[in-house]
Design an enzyme around this catalytic site. Structure first.
Site, short mmCIF file in Angstrom:
data_model
loop_
_atom_site.label_atom_id
_atom_site.label_comp_id
_atom_site.label_asym_id
_atom_site.label_seq_id
_atom_site.Cartn_x
_atom_site.Cartn_y
_atom_site.Cartn_z
N LEU A 189 2.79 6.21 6.48
CA LEU A 189 1.43 5.69 6.52
C LEU A 189 1.13 5.14 5.13
O LEU A 189 1.57 5.70 4.12
CB LEU A 189 0.42 6.79 6.87
CG LEU A 189 0.49 7.40 8.27
CD1 LEU A 189 -0.53 8.52 8.41
CD2 LEU A 189 0.28 6.35 9.35
N ASP A 190 0.39 4.06 5.06
CA ASP A 190 -0.01 3.51 3.77
C ASP A 190 -0.80 4.56 2.99
O ASP A 190 -1.41 5.46 3.56
CB ASP A 190 -0.87 2.26 3.95
CG ASP A 190 -0.12 1.12 4.61
OD1 ASP A 190 1.13 1.12 4.54
OD2 ASP A 190 -0.78 0.24 5.19
N LYS A 191 -0.81 4.41 1.68
CA LYS A 191 -1.52 5.36 0.82
C LYS A 191 -2.95 5.60 1.30
O LYS A 191 -3.41 6.74 1.39
CB LYS A 191 -1.54 4.83 -0.62
CG LYS A 191 -2.40 5.63 -1.58
CD LYS A 191 -2.47 4.99 -2.94
CE LYS A 191 -3.46 5.75 -3.84
NZ LYS A 191 -3.58 5.11 -5.18
#
Length: 356
Positions: A189-191
């Protein structure tokens, strides 16, 4: 197996012999060699393919995945370690043997040769360290850990983020993950995307989950708050690749890989809409890129914001991985989890419902 300069390419059968013993592999045919010559590097095995071309998860989940798991560890670890040591150095130092002898990089192989691989030892400084950090654990057993990742937490170390990542926290929570590639992480998952993420606690479970992801049988549902008033439902079918103008961004491009996102509007607010998204593929930044492409970028997205209007703000992209469903690698049962909206997204929705 690491790629080797010249004509020594990917193995199609690999058996780990334990400890520091070499991996024993058999090389494939000329067509496979040609393709890997074009790519310039080798890849680990994906899931087995049936005659119909669809990936197979396998019969008897863990038993069937064990051999593939061993291949995955040997091949991907070799590929990962290739960078600091160099392909030529592996050959010259005897880390790669062909039929028990050292080989020149220019040697051609025709299939049937025995390849022994003994990856060089990684420097301790290159290994991620365990760091105790709070984790929101939704589910845990001897094969899986399901995490509800908060926004702001990077999944694994990278440029500019050497530690304090989810990977570091996982190593502290479950030290045995040091023996699993990437500490068992099989998807990202993106930051600044929150929500559910699954981690494998052993290599067999990791191979099984990787096969499910490749076969597109893992169900992942996201909630996104987007600008404007999009159509009630639809499928965004647009290939995604690296943006040639800014290499840190992704973009819809004819040179990209296939990418499909199905969506339906759950709630409308005039200036924005709450959307449920289901991924049919898993490209980097896929939902964010696709909704910018149809001129309804995610609220708060600092990167993909063409078409932004109405001044809505969140401090991050309004994207949450809300549901996850997969087949358990040991029991074969279908399991599913849900994660409620985090406070920031829930708070913004309350304001929009009040007409704020």
């Amino acid at each position: 197996m690491a790629s080797v300069s010249g004509r020594l390419y990917r193995s199609v059968g690999c058996q780990k012999t334990g400890g520091e013993e070499p991996a024993i592999c058999r090389l494939g045919g000329r067509e496979r060699q040609r393709r890997f010559a074009e790519n310039g590097r080798a890849h680990a095995h994906g899931p087995r393919r049936s005659t119909s071309g669809r990936a197979e998860i396998g019969r008897g989940p863990l038993k069937a995945a064990e051999e593939e798991a061993r291949r995955l560890v040997d091949l991907r670890e070799a590929q990962r370690r290739e960078r600091p040591f160099g392909q030529q150095a592996w050959l010259k130092a005897g880390h790669i043997l062909v039929d028990g002898a050292r080989a020149e990089a220019s040697r051609a192989v025709t299939g049937g040769e025995r390849i022994d691989i003994a990856p060089p030892t990684m420097p301790d400084a290159a290994m991620p360290r365990a760091q105790r950090m709070p984790l929101r654990i939704v589910y845990e057993d001897r094969d899986l850990i399901v995490i509800d990742k908060p926004a702001g937490l990077v999944v694994h170390p990278g440029a500019g983020v050497p530690d304090r990542t989810l990977l570091n926290a996982l190593l502290a929570h479950a030290p045995e993950l040091a023996l699993v590639p990437r500490a068992g992480i099989v998807h990202r998952l993106d930051k600044d995307t929150s929500g559910l993420l699954v981690v494998a606690r052993n290599v067999a479970a990791q191979a099984h989950l990787a096969a499910q992801l490749a076969a597109r049988t893992v169900r992942r549902v996201y909630f996104a708050l987007v600008h404007g008033d999009p159509p009630a439902q639809g499928t965004i079918d647009a290939p995604i690749g690296r943006d040639t103008r800014a290499r840190t961004r992704m973009a819809v491009t004819r040179r990209g890989k296939e990418a499909r996102t199905r969506y339906r509007v759950l709630e409308r607010f005039g200036s924005a809409a709450l959307v449920e998204c289901r991924l049919e593929t898993g490209r980097t930044h896929q939902i964010r890129v696709h909704f910018q492409h149809i001129r309804h970028p995610l609220v708060g997205d600092p990167v993909y914001r063409r078409g932004t209007r109405h001044g809505l703000a969140l401090g991050r992209q309004a994207l949450h991985a809300a549901e996850l469903e997969l087949v358990h690698p040991r029991s074969g049962k279908t399991l599913s989890w849900r994660a409620p909206l985090p406070r920031d997204m829930a708070g913004l929705l309350r304001e929009l419902r009040r007409g704020g």
